[in-house]
Design a protein around this motif. Structure first.
Motif, mmCIF file in Angstrom:
data_model
loop_
_atom_site.group_PDB
_atom_site.id
_atom_site.type_symbol
_atom_site.label_atom_id
_atom_site.label_comp_id
_atom_site.label_asym_id
_atom_site.label_seq_id
_atom_site.Cartn_x
_atom_site.Cartn_y
_atom_site.Cartn_z
ATOM 1 N N GLU A 1 11.713 -7.762 -23.685
ATOM 2 C CA GLU A 1 10.433 -7.345 -23.120
ATOM 3 C C GLU A 1 10.260 -7.892 -21.713
ATOM 4 O O GLU A 1 9.761 -7.190 -20.821
ATOM 5 C CB GLU A 1 9.284 -7.790 -24.020
ATOM 6 C CG GLU A 1 7.902 -7.393 -23.508
ATOM 7 C CD GLU A 1 7.721 -5.894 -23.304
ATOM 8 O OE1 GLU A 1 7.000 -5.509 -22.351
ATOM 9 O OE2 GLU A 1 8.296 -5.101 -24.080
ATOM 10 N N ALA B 1 12.340 -5.712 -19.539
ATOM 11 C CA ALA B 1 11.663 -4.444 -19.274
ATOM 12 C C ALA B 1 10.593 -4.605 -18.200
ATOM 13 O O ALA B 1 10.480 -3.787 -17.278
ATOM 14 C CB ALA B 1 11.047 -3.899 -20.562
ATOM 15 N N ILE C 1 13.890 1.235 -31.156
ATOM 16 C CA ILE C 1 12.591 1.046 -30.495
ATOM 17 C C ILE C 1 12.778 0.322 -29.169
ATOM 18 O O ILE C 1 12.165 0.665 -28.153
ATOM 19 C CB ILE C 1 11.639 0.266 -31.429
ATOM 20 C CG1 ILE C 1 11.323 1.107 -32.676
ATOM 21 C CG2 ILE C 1 10.359 -0.108 -30.690
ATOM 22 C CD1 ILE C 1 10.572 0.346 -33.745
ATOM 23 N N VAL C 2 13.645 -0.680 -29.168
ATOM 24 C CA VAL C 2 13.937 -1.417 -27.929
ATOM 25 C C VAL C 2 14.561 -0.485 -26.892
ATOM 26 O O VAL C 2 14.188 -0.507 -25.707
ATOM 27 C CB VAL C 2 14.889 -2.597 -28.223
ATOM 28 C CG1 VAL C 2 15.370 -3.235 -26.922
ATOM 29 C CG2 VAL C 2 14.196 -3.633 -29.102
ATOM 30 N N GLU D 1 14.222 2.696 -26.552
ATOM 31 C CA GLU D 1 13.203 3.588 -26.013
ATOM 32 C C GLU D 1 12.310 2.862 -25.007
ATOM 33 O O GLU D 1 11.949 3.416 -23.971
ATOM 34 C CB GLU D 1 12.363 4.160 -27.158
ATOM 35 C CG GLU D 1 11.427 5.282 -26.762
ATOM 36 C CD GLU D 1 12.148 6.565 -26.379
ATOM 37 O OE1 GLU D 1 11.504 7.447 -25.778
ATOM 38 O OE2 GLU D 1 13.358 6.685 -26.660
ATOM 39 N N ARG D 2 11.972 1.628 -25.319
ATOM 40 C CA ARG D 2 11.143 0.825 -24.401
ATOM 41 C C ARG D 2 11.846 0.645 -23.065
ATOM 42 O O ARG D 2 11.249 0.813 -21.993
ATOM 43 C CB ARG D 2 10.857 -0.534 -25.039
ATOM 44 C CG ARG D 2 10.258 -1.576 -24.090
ATOM 45 C CD ARG D 2 8.815 -1.249 -23.742
ATOM 46 N NE ARG D 2 8.228 -2.270 -22.892
ATOM 47 C CZ ARG D 2 8.012 -2.146 -21.579
ATOM 48 N NH1 ARG D 2 8.324 -1.016 -20.955
ATOM 49 N NH2 ARG D 2 7.468 -3.128 -20.883
ATOM 50 N N ASN E 1 12.067 3.910 -20.965
ATOM 51 C CA ASN E 1 10.813 4.357 -20.362
ATOM 52 C C ASN E 1 10.356 3.495 -19.193
ATOM 53 O O ASN E 1 9.342 3.805 -18.558
ATOM 54 C CB ASN E 1 9.717 4.412 -21.423
ATOM 55 C CG ASN E 1 9.903 5.584 -22.364
ATOM 56 O OD1 ASN E 1 10.355 6.657 -21.963
ATOM 57 N ND2 ASN E 1 9.560 5.401 -23.637
ATOM 58 N N THR E 2 11.113 2.442 -18.866
ATOM 59 C CA THR E 2 10.715 1.624 -17.717
ATOM 60 C C THR E 2 10.803 2.409 -16.418
ATOM 61 O O THR E 2 9.958 2.259 -15.535
ATOM 62 C CB THR E 2 11.585 0.354 -17.610
ATOM 63 O OG1 THR E 2 12.969 0.734 -17.569
ATOM 64 C CG2 THR E 2 11.342 -0.579 -18.783
#
Length: 341
Positions: free
Chosen positions: A41, A44, A89-90, A92-93, A96-97
């Motif tokens: 995170e 990201a 999920i990671v 995708e995160r 999308n940055t």
């Protein structure tokens, strides 16, 4: 000849003691400070905050984020299926940055497709893929720079926009080795000033004469014969030859066309095979305050709105050639990249 710091990704993005170190490009060249990321995170957010810039380098950084997530999840003793769901999920995160860029998504998908889930040690598998990607990116940058150097002539005055990445630096490096006398004019590239902080600084480290201009001076410089060729990179190239790059590239190409100056795109690894037309490229819209403020200080009235599309689309008819690690292509034939080895 000194090689600039930004010619090699390992100089500015690397693991140390289990954490990802990003040398913050927002502070170059006046400061060299490290942004330490402890988990995916934070990686990201580092990408979103523009601590790392340049399509290829952003992709490598995101891949490290995926590795860190896998490493941390594997410590939790979860089932392989739970690990896969959580890592999806990671992924995708991280994707999308920066949604406009092709390289980030392409690298994450390539890594994902090569993971052998039954084998376990997913983090270690990802690390192997990252090492391969870094080596491949470095070689690709060097090859693209060698091809680009071939279109340069002694005495060329090169205009750049934003930071076209290490291929531009290799191009200038090889040109100097071959005795070509060049000069560079770099647009400052508002609002993050990548042209001033990264391109102009790096070119000056090579001993190339560099002049910095504001973004609204380029057409004037073209009209007074201060520029002979234009070079930018691409965050994504569609199969029809449309180029997505830092906003302002389109207007430079229009001005260059009017003044009969060639525009070359440093296309590194070629077009996105899954993007047929330019209209399919998503444009990232960033926080308007990045325009209405500078270095944390508001530069206009409180009631004034900002607008910041981070990228624009340049149609192929305004481009002379797309320069890649496999050669130089006319933009309307850039899809041939995938047929050439």
């Amino acid at each position: 000849m000194t090689q600039p710091l930004l010619m090699h990704i390992n100089n500015t993005v690397f693991l140390r003691d289990g954490r990802l170190v990003i040398v913050d490009r927002r502070l170059f060249p006046l400061k060299t400070e490290e942004l330490i990321c402890r988990d995916y995170e934070e990686v990201a957010r580092g990408i979103e905050m523009m601590a790392v810039q340049g399509a290829g380098d952003i992709a490598i950084t995101a891949a490290y984020g995926l590795y860190m997530a896998a490493r941390d999840l594997e410590k939790e003793q979860i089932t392989p299926e739970q690990l896969r769901i959580s890592l999806a999920i990671v992924k995708e995160r991280l994707f999308n940055t920066r949604p406009t860029g092709f390289h980030l998504g392409a690298l994450l998908e390539k890594i994902w497709s090569r993971i052998v889930w039954e084998r376990g040690d997913i983090a270690q598998q990802i690390m192997v893929f990252i090492a391969e990607a870094v080596e491949r990116q470095q070689k690709r940058s060097e090859l693209t720079g060698r091809w680009a150097e071939q279109v340069l002539e002694d005495g060329d005055k090169v205009l750049t926009h934003c930071f076209p990445g290490p291929a531009l630096l290799y191009m200038l490096y090889f040109a100097a080795e071959n005795g070509k006398r060049l000069s560079v004019i770099a647009t400052e590239t508002r609002p993050y000033l990548q042209g001033a902080r990264l391109t102009a600084w790096s070119a000056s480290q090579l001993g190339i004469p560099v002049t910095l201009i504001s973004d609204n001076m380029a057409a004037y410089c073209m009209s007074t014969n201060m520029i002979s060729k234009v070079f930018t990179a691409a965050d994504r190239i569609a199969m029809d030859g449309t180029v997505a790059n830092k906003v302002g590239t389109y207007q430079l190409a229009i001005a260059a066309g009017y003044h009969h100056l060639p525009v070359y795109i440093l296309g590194y690894g070629g077009p996105d095979r899954n993007c047929v037309e330019g209209r399919n490229i998503p444009i990232e819209y960033r926080d308007p305050e990045e325009v209405t403020s500078f270095n944390g200080t508001r530069i206009t009235g409180d009631l004034v709105n900002g607008f910041y599309p981070a990228f624009d689309l340049t149609p192929p008819h305004l481009i002379k050639g797309v320069i890649t690690d496999r050669g130089i292509f006319k933009p309307e034939r850039v899809a041939d990249y995938w047929e050439r080895k």
